[in-house]
Design a protein around this motif. Sequence first.
Motif, PDB file in Angstrom:
ATOM      1  N   LYS A 168     122.022  65.201 -30.832  1.00  0.00           N
ATOM      2  CA  LYS A 168     121.171  65.410 -29.654  1.00  0.00           C
ATOM      3  C   LYS A 168     120.084  64.332 -29.545  1.00  0.00           C
ATOM      4  CE  LYS A 168     123.209  69.108 -28.068  1.00  0.00           C
ATOM      5  NZ  LYS A 168     124.319  69.178 -29.001  1.00  0.00           N
ATOM      6  N   PHE A 202     117.509  65.718 -26.673  1.00  0.00           N
ATOM      7  CA  PHE A 202     117.912  66.251 -25.367  1.00  0.00           C
ATOM      8  C   PHE A 202     118.600  67.602 -25.524  1.00  0.00           C
ATOM      9  CE2 PHE A 202     122.090  64.593 -26.449  1.00  0.00           C
ATOM     10  CZ  PHE A 202     122.974  65.418 -25.761  1.00  0.00           C
ATOM     11  N   LEU A 204     120.998  70.433 -22.889  1.00  0.00           N
ATOM     12  CA  LEU A 204     121.678  70.634 -21.614  1.00  0.00           C
ATOM     13  C   LEU A 204     121.171  71.911 -20.962  1.00  0.00           C
ATOM     14  CD1 LEU A 204     123.962  69.741 -19.651  1.00  0.00           C
ATOM     15  CD2 LEU A 204     125.523  71.162 -21.008  1.00  0.00           C
ATOM     16  N   ILE A 210     119.870  67.589 -17.654  1.00  0.00           N
ATOM     17  CA  ILE A 210     119.482  67.190 -19.005  1.00  0.00           C
ATOM     18  C   ILE A 210     117.955  67.209 -19.112  1.00  0.00           C
ATOM     19  CG2 ILE A 210     119.555  65.371 -20.741  1.00  0.00           C
ATOM     20  CD1 ILE A 210     122.265  66.522 -20.223  1.00  0.00           C
ATOM     21  N   GLU A 250     113.257  65.646 -16.975  1.00  0.00           N
ATOM     22  CA  GLU A 250     114.557  66.208 -16.641  1.00  0.00           C
ATOM     23  C   GLU A 250     115.249  65.316 -15.626  1.00  0.00           C
ATOM     24  OE1 GLU A 250     114.078  70.163 -15.233  1.00  0.00           O
ATOM     25  OE2 GLU A 250     113.202  70.934 -17.105  1.00  0.00           O
ATOM     26  N   THR A 263     122.649  59.188 -12.373  1.00  0.00           N
ATOM     27  CA  THR A 263     121.707  60.280 -12.596  1.00  0.00           C
ATOM     28  C   THR A 263     120.637  60.250 -11.509  1.00  0.00           C
ATOM     29  OG1 THR A 263     120.183  58.996 -14.009  1.00  0.00           O
ATOM     30  CG2 THR A 263     122.049  60.078 -15.086  1.00  0.00           C
TER      31      THR A 263
END
Length: 276
Positions: A168, A202, A204, A210, A250, A263
């Motif tokens: 992560k 990070f 989910l 994210i 985020e 993104t």
Amino acid sequence: MASLSSLIEIPTSIFSSSSINNSLYPQKGFPFLVKVNRLPQRKRSFVLKSAVDEVSVLDPPPPQNAKIELITSLKFKLLSAVSGVNKGLAASEDDLRKADAAAKELEAVAGPVDLSTDLDKLQGRWKLIYSSAFSSRTLGGSRPGPPIGRLLPITLGQVFQRIDVLSKDFDNIVDLEVGAPWPLPPLPLPPLQVTATLAHKFELLGAAKIKITFEKTTVKTKGNLSQLPPLEVPQIPDALRPPSNTGSGEFEVTFVDADTRITRGDRGELRVFVIS
């Protein structure tokens, strides 16, 4: 009363044509007539079957293949729209609109992203090729950030995201050239080349959102000073940290495949990455 044979007998004049030799066919009865009439029917049936087979070969490709081809074309359109703008630093208002429109078109065709079942798609080292936030000429986008080429002569180099889905870890890696704010005698100092690594963790949230939480910043010199050890930059105490800089952020992954990722962040910026 006429016999049955005389009722069904067909005159030989029916067959008197250049294509049929009457001497080869002495019988004039009904059985022979049926045999002659069926020959062309069989031929027509064969030709019709051949035509049907040819049409089936020329059928268009399945819809899935057509969608893949369309996505590939739209990816090329997006990458063309964001090329030549120096990661967004040189983007005009028209460039921003074109990039956003191309991204939205690709997102619409590809459909929603679901990372809950395929998180491995994030794995790897991704190179940033465009950020709409950089058009503000700061590294902070719509939030306060170090200015580029104003108070400090900062030149932005390559920007990467290194993501490890097992640990992560989520690292933003930035190459910078930092010059002295004013010339120093007897000669101006050359720009200092550094690589800054902003380490995050990070998680989910939902299917495609994210959340990253900042941990530390490490600076490593390059060039003639590359032998110096990495320097960890002290964190700003929470009590002194501006409300806009909470240490976390985020963003939503709106498109991802084996080599391209889009993104959209909580600052409203559009980012485009390619696998590195």
